[in-house]
Enzyme design. Structure first.
Site, mmCIF file in Angstrom:
data_model
loop_
_atom_site.group_PDB
_atom_site.id
_atom_site.type_symbol
_atom_site.label_atom_id
_atom_site.label_comp_id
_atom_site.label_asym_id
_atom_site.label_seq_id
_atom_site.Cartn_x
_atom_site.Cartn_y
_atom_site.Cartn_z
ATOM 1 N N SER A 108 0.838 -1.196 0.000
ATOM 2 C CA SER A 108 0.000 0.000 0.000
ATOM 3 C C SER A 108 0.873 1.246 0.000
ATOM 4 C CB SER A 108 -0.940 0.008 1.207
ATOM 5 O OG SER A 108 -0.222 0.246 2.398
ATOM 6 N N LYS A 165 5.850 1.324 9.473
ATOM 7 C CA LYS A 165 5.690 2.768 9.647
ATOM 8 C C LYS A 165 7.028 3.351 10.103
ATOM 9 C CE LYS A 165 1.171 2.352 9.111
ATOM 10 N NZ LYS A 165 0.497 2.798 7.869
ATOM 11 N N SER A 268 -2.543 7.297 5.800
ATOM 12 C CA SER A 268 -1.889 6.272 6.599
ATOM 13 C C SER A 268 -2.708 6.001 7.858
ATOM 14 C CB SER A 268 -0.474 6.717 6.995
ATOM 15 O OG SER A 268 0.099 5.804 7.913
#
Length: 303
Positions: A108, A165, A268
């Site tokens: 993604s 992340k 996000s």
């Protein structure tokens, strides 16, 4: 960012295969092979005795079948042969993946522009400490995650899923994100505007900035059409240490936890929504793009 939930079970599958093929290999070396050797020795003794008897009777014998007889008896059964062949390969992969480096695929866009869809990345498994595979329990301390690290971890809401992340807050930090700008422990993070970023898939432009964290400088994206406030955050553990308003939020990171955000800030799902990442969920530090089949220029370090 979900890094394919199926990978959550791959470590267990690899562990089971290593154990099973290892047991078969061990039994063959220390038991089955010795049985085959004993049977071969007995058969060869009978063969030699029979030939010796025939020779005494004046009958000519042929010893050419002796080697074939021995080879046939010593030959491993197919299931043992394949297990023994696969064991060292599976064991090596299991060791490398569990203790050194593990590959992941980015599915993604939450880490754009640092990482894009299709990037195949390597994750350093030992930089944050040595952990037992499958159960992910740390047994040897090495280093702690630092602000700015790109980290892979087990998604707190579903540990079977791996997320990636950037570390924004470490234990004890006070992290504020207001009007799409970070402040850490009262120090405003410096931003420099960059040329707008073009998403080649959607053909949309996003505002791009260079964000100067205390230990690393990297690029982020902002979508001017998205609000600054966090919409519908979960009631995650330690949520009482966060306050939200129309300008953004402020969170104090609890001990043993980390605050994570994607570089594509307005696209996000991260700690702003589902909370802090506990230390036991850490997988490792991402550091290298080893392949992107759609763009070979992506290959290389992103730090």
């Amino acid at each position: 960012m979900n890094l394919q939930a199926i990978l959550g079970n791959f470590a267990l599958i690899l562990f089971v295969l290593t154990v099973l093929t290892g047991i078969i290999w061990f039994l063959d070396v220390f038991h089955f092979a010795r049985q085959r050797r004993a049977r071969a020795d007995a058969a060869l003794a009978d063969f030699d005795a029979r030939n010796a008897k025939l020779q005494k009777e004046g009958i000519k014998t042929d010893d050419s079948d002796r080697a074939k007889l021995e080879a046939d008896i010593l030959r491993q059964p197919t299931w043992i042969e394949y297990s023994g062949s696969f064991f060292p390969v599976i064991a090596l992969v299991f060791f490398l993946r569990s203790f050194l480096y593990e590959p992941f695929k980015i599915p993604s866009s939450s880490m754009v522009p640092t990482l894009v869809i299709g990037d195949l990345i390597l994750v350093n498994k030992f930089v944050y400490g040595i952990r037992l595979p499958v159960i992910n329990k740390k047994i040897i301390e090495v280093n702690d995650p630092q602000r700015g690290d790109v980290m892979v971890f087990k998604y707190p809401k579903d540990p079977s899923m791996d997320y990636i992340k950037r570390v924004i807050g470490v234990p004890g930090d006070k992290v504020s994100y207001r009007n799409k700008r970070l402040t850490i422990n009262g120090q405003e993070v410096r931003y420099e505007p960059l040329p707008d970023y073009l998403d080649e898939e959607s053909l949309r432009y996003s505002k791009q900035y260079s964000e100067h964290l205390p230990t690393v400088t990297h690029n982020i994206l902002n979508d001017e059409n998205k609000p600054a406030y966090v919409q519908d955050p979960d009631a995650f553990p330690y949520h009482e240490q966060c306050t939200y308003n129309l300008e953004g939020f402020t969170c104090t990171v609890p001990a043993g936890h980390y605050f994570m955000m994607g570089d594509n800030r307005d696209n996000s799902a991260d700690s702003r929504y589902w909370g802090f990442v506990p230390n036991e969920n850490i997988v490792g530090k991402a550091f290298f793009v080893w392949m992107n089949l759609g763009n070979f220029r992506r290959i290389g370090s992103f730090h």
